[in-house]
Write a protein that holds these residues in place. Structure first.
Motif, PDB file in Angstrom:
ATOM      1  N   HIS A   1     -12.763  -1.378 -12.088  1.00 10.27           N
ATOM      2  CA  HIS A   1     -12.290   0.079 -12.890  1.00 10.27           C
ATOM      3  C   HIS A   1     -10.400   0.422 -12.809  1.00 10.27           C
ATOM      4  N   GLN A   2     -10.118   1.050 -13.484  1.00  6.56           N
ATOM      5  CA  GLN A   2      -8.763   0.802 -13.802  1.00  6.56           C
ATOM      6  C   GLN A   2      -7.364   1.486 -12.796  1.00  6.56           C
ATOM      7  N   HIS A   3      -8.249   2.061 -11.086  1.00  3.51           N
ATOM      8  CA  HIS A   3      -7.142   2.197 -10.710  1.00  3.51           C
ATOM      9  C   HIS A   3      -7.197   0.888  -9.735  1.00  3.51           C
ATOM     10  N   LEU A   4      -7.741  -0.467  -9.681  1.00  7.38           N
ATOM     11  CA  LEU A   4      -8.020  -1.183  -9.221  1.00  7.38           C
ATOM     12  C   LEU A   4      -6.029  -1.933  -9.901  1.00  7.38           C
ATOM     13  N   GLY A   5      -5.119  -1.341 -10.508  1.00 10.23           N
ATOM     14  CA  GLY A   5      -3.949  -2.517 -10.623  1.00 10.23           C
ATOM     15  C   GLY A   5      -3.348  -1.234  -9.888  1.00 10.23           C
ATOM     16  N   GLU A   6      -2.958   0.216  -9.431  1.00 14.14           N
ATOM     17  CA  GLU A   6      -1.954   0.333  -8.907  1.00 14.14           C
ATOM     18  C   GLU A   6      -2.562   0.479  -7.384  1.00 14.14           C
ATOM     19  N   ILE A   7      -3.988   0.200  -7.337  1.00 12.01           N
ATOM     20  CA  ILE A   7      -3.792   0.189  -5.513  1.00 12.01           C
ATOM     21  C   ILE A   7      -3.456  -1.601  -5.017  1.00 12.01           C
ATOM     22  N   GLY A   8      -3.868  -2.064  -5.638  1.00 14.54           N
ATOM     23  CA  GLY A   8      -3.356  -3.998  -6.224  1.00 14.54           C
ATOM     24  C   GLY A   8      -1.709  -3.250  -5.638  1.00 14.54           C
ATOM     25  N   GLU A   9      -0.969  -3.135  -6.225  1.00 14.91           N
ATOM     26  CA  GLU A   9       0.648  -2.996  -6.944  1.00 14.91           C
ATOM     27  C   GLU A   9       1.051  -2.056  -5.157  1.00 14.91           C
ATOM     28  N   SER A  10       0.529  -1.172  -5.274  1.00 14.85           N
ATOM     29  CA  SER A  10       0.891  -0.995  -3.648  1.00 14.85           C
ATOM     30  C   SER A  10       0.539  -1.215  -2.270  1.00 14.85           C
ATOM     31  N   LEU A  11      -0.794  -2.232  -2.616  1.00 14.24           N
ATOM     32  CA  LEU A  11      -1.096  -3.314  -1.475  1.00 14.24           C
ATOM     33  C   LEU A  11       0.199  -4.303  -1.398  1.00 14.24           C
ATOM     34  N   HIS A  12       0.242  -4.665  -1.988  1.00 17.78           N
ATOM     35  CA  HIS A  12       1.945  -5.846  -2.708  1.00 17.78           C
ATOM     36  C   HIS A  12       2.999  -5.273  -1.594  1.00 17.78           C
ATOM     37  N   GLN A  13       3.364  -4.252  -2.245  1.00 14.34           N
ATOM     38  CA  GLN A  13       4.363  -3.701  -2.011  1.00 14.34           C
ATOM     39  C   GLN A  13       4.974  -3.730  -0.618  1.00 14.34           C
ATOM     40  N   LEU A  14       3.206  -3.582   0.462  1.00 16.27           N
ATOM     41  CA  LEU A  14       3.482  -3.755   2.107  1.00 16.27           C
ATOM     42  C   LEU A  14       3.270  -4.449   2.397  1.00 16.27           C
ATOM     43  N   GLN A  15       2.270  -5.978   2.076  1.00 18.70           N
ATOM     44  CA  GLN A  15       2.124  -7.233   2.491  1.00 18.70           C
ATOM     45  C   GLN A  15       1.776  -8.136   1.210  1.00 18.70           C
ATOM     46  N   GLU A  16       3.133  -8.179   0.799  1.00 15.10           N
ATOM     47  CA  GLU A  16       3.284  -9.130  -0.358  1.00 15.10           C
ATOM     48  C   GLU A  16       2.616 -10.427  -0.626  1.00 15.10           C
ATOM     49  N   ASP A  17       2.083 -11.025   0.641  1.00 13.30           N
ATOM     50  CA  ASP A  17       0.747 -12.570   0.458  1.00 13.30           C
ATOM     51  C   ASP A  17      -0.260 -11.779   0.378  1.00 13.30           C
ATOM     52  N   TYR A  18      -0.412 -10.619   0.210  1.00 12.25           N
ATOM     53  CA  TYR A  18      -2.436 -10.294   0.127  1.00 12.25           C
ATOM     54  C   TYR A  18      -2.463 -10.835  -1.328  1.00 12.25           C
TER      55      TYR A  18
ATOM     56  N   PRO B   1      -0.986   9.085  -9.230  1.00 12.15           N
ATOM     57  CA  PRO B   1      -1.533   8.523  -9.019  1.00 12.15           C
ATOM     58  C   PRO B   1      -3.152   8.647  -9.628  1.00 12.15           C
ATOM     59  N   GLY B   2      -3.890   8.019  -9.378  1.00  8.70           N
ATOM     60  CA  GLY B   2      -5.115   8.296  -9.923  1.00  8.70           C
ATOM     61  C   GLY B   2      -6.060   8.776  -8.403  1.00  8.70           C
ATOM     62  N   CYS B   3      -7.019   9.451  -8.713  1.00  2.00           N
ATOM     63  CA  CYS B   3      -7.815  10.106  -7.105  1.00  2.00           C
ATOM     64  C   CYS B   3      -8.841   9.257  -6.838  1.00  2.00           C
ATOM     65  N   PHE B   4      -9.044   7.970  -7.093  1.00  2.00           N
ATOM     66  CA  PHE B   4      -9.911   6.885  -6.838  1.00  2.00           C
ATOM     67  C   PHE B   4      -8.990   5.797  -5.944  1.00  2.00           C
ATOM     68  N   ALA B   5      -7.868   5.412  -6.746  1.00  2.00           N
ATOM     69  CA  ALA B   5      -6.654   5.014  -6.259  1.00  2.00           C
ATOM     70  C   ALA B   5      -5.946   5.635  -5.049  1.00  2.00           C
ATOM     71  N   THR B   6      -5.979   7.148  -5.201  1.00  2.00           N
ATOM     72  CA  THR B   6      -5.529   7.884  -3.771  1.00  2.00           C
ATOM     73  C   THR B   6      -5.834   7.861  -2.449  1.00  2.00           C
TER      74      THR B   6
ATOM     75  N   ASP C   1      -0.370   7.226 -17.537  1.00  2.00           N
ATOM     76  CA  ASP C   1       0.071   5.685 -18.403  1.00  2.00           C
ATOM     77  C   ASP C   1       1.342   5.141 -17.691  1.00  2.00           C
ATOM     78  N   PHE C   2       2.059   5.959 -16.747  1.00  2.00           N
ATOM     79  CA  PHE C   2       3.134   5.596 -16.345  1.00  2.00           C
ATOM     80  C   PHE C   2       2.577   4.379 -14.651  1.00  2.00           C
ATOM     81  N   ARG C   3       1.952   4.357 -14.366  1.00  2.00           N
ATOM     82  CA  ARG C   3       1.871   3.811 -12.840  1.00  2.00           C
ATOM     83  C   ARG C   3       2.106   2.964 -12.858  1.00  2.00           C
ATOM     84  N   LEU C   4       1.536   1.726 -13.947  1.00  2.00           N
ATOM     85  CA  LEU C   4       1.576   0.251 -13.373  1.00  2.00           C
ATOM     86  C   LEU C   4       3.120  -0.175 -13.692  1.00  2.00           C
TER      87      LEU C   4
END
Length: 325
Positions: free
Chosen positions: A193-210, A133-138, A98-101
């Motif tokens: 898959h629903q975990h793609l959203g949280e994965i993308g946000e974490s990657l952009h946190q470290l590499q904004e231009d991805y 975090p989600g399991c796949f996302a982790t 509910d609160f990951r994104l």
């Protein structure tokens, strides 16, 4: 002692929380909430707890516990918090989605921190509310964060990951039924898959231009627990340089191990560990990431977050032994 309440107590993640918390030296389980099993012993739902814990499920809540774990179905945590009073002093760790994104992290006065310790440890230590975090996302994030941190994600990432049947939850469905799952293999939610959203946000946190794609094929495995994820993308760095970057990124992270050997899922099942293997062929890097979906991918990580929130050593209660055979 940290007093603890669990909401949604009859599922797999709640059962794993109870098993770990029973042996946590700083934890005291105050109540386990389940409307369907109220008044019945915990062992009705979690058969392996018989003889280990004398506690019944309840349909009443102590709103003043130190920490509340929400083990509800996805999409149900917001409704629960809307309809139940919880003390403003109680810390909350939500194991749902509910609160990951970013768009969902603020809920009334509650501001949730994304609870991946290897990414947000300082924020977790200062947080009142955590979105686990989600399991796949982790598994996938831990495989990619060192690349993002060094600005090395410059191409599409192809991901193939297989999870055990417990990843589907305790409620029976066609694809979790033994007769269907046994000696069988399939993919589901390919590319979306629903975990793609949280994965993308974490990657952009470290590499904004991805801006490239994460091409994800999740699979159902013929086993109860664990995630085996393989990822590949292009990289011009040598294997030695990549290993050095991964080891530097995880040098202060007690549950992540980096290797160049072949790894297997039994090395991590029933533990809070993630093992990452790196291999190189030409200009492609192959990353393998293995975790237990119920421990590092859910309940163990939630307890790791609890330890950080209360100023404890993050490994307390999580020195768990894998089953090698």
């Amino acid at each position: 002692m940290i007093t603890i309440g669990i909401i949604g107590g009859s599922g797999y993640t709640a059962g794993e929380l109870i098993r770990i918390l029973m042996f946590h030296p700083n934890a005291k389980l105050d109540f386990v909430y389940s409307t369907t099993n109220a008044g019945k012993p915990l062992s009705i739902a979690h058969h392996d707890l018989m003889g280990d814990i004398e506690m019944n499920f309840t349909d009443t809540i102590n709103p003043n516990v130190d920490v509340l774990f929400l083990c509800l179905g996805h999409g149900k945590s917001k409704s629960f918090l809307d309809n139940n009073y919880i003390s403003i002093n109680t810390k909350i760790i939500d194991l749902g989605n509910d609160f990951r994104l970013n768009k969902d992290k603020n809920h009334y006065e509650k501001s949730f921190v994304y609870g991946l310790p290897e990414l947000n440890k300082t924020d977790i230590q200062n947080a009142q509310y955590i979105a686990n975090p989600g399991c796949f996302a982790t598994a996938i994030q831990l495989a990619l964060l060192p690349l993002a941190s060094n600005g090395l994600l410059n191409d599409d990432v192809h991901i193939n990951a297989t999870t055990g049947s417990t990843g589907a939850g305790v409620s029976l469905s066609e694809t979790s039924h033994f007769s269907w799952r046994n000696n069988n293999f399939s993919h589901y939610k390919a590319f979306e898959h629903q975990h793609l959203g949280e994965i993308g946000e974490s990657l952009h946190q470290l590499q904004e231009d991805y801006t490239n794609e994460l091409i994800f094929i999740p699979n159902r495995g013929d086993f109860p627990r664990g995630i085996f994820a393989t990822l590949y993308t292009k990289s011009e760095d040598s294997l030695e340089d990549l290993v050095a970057k991964y080891e530097a990124f995880y040098k202060d992270q007690p549950f992540v191990t980096v290797t160049t050997t072949n790894i297997n899922m039994k090395q991590v099942v029933q533990t809070n560990k993630c093992i990452i293997s790196l291999m190189k062929k030409g200009n492609r890097i192959l990353i393998t990431s293995v975790i237990d979906n119920l421990v590092k991918g859910a309940s163990g990580q939630a307890i790791q977050n609890m330890n950080l929130m209360f100023g404890l050593e993050e490994t307390i209660g999580l020195h768990l032994k894998p089953s090698g055979f």
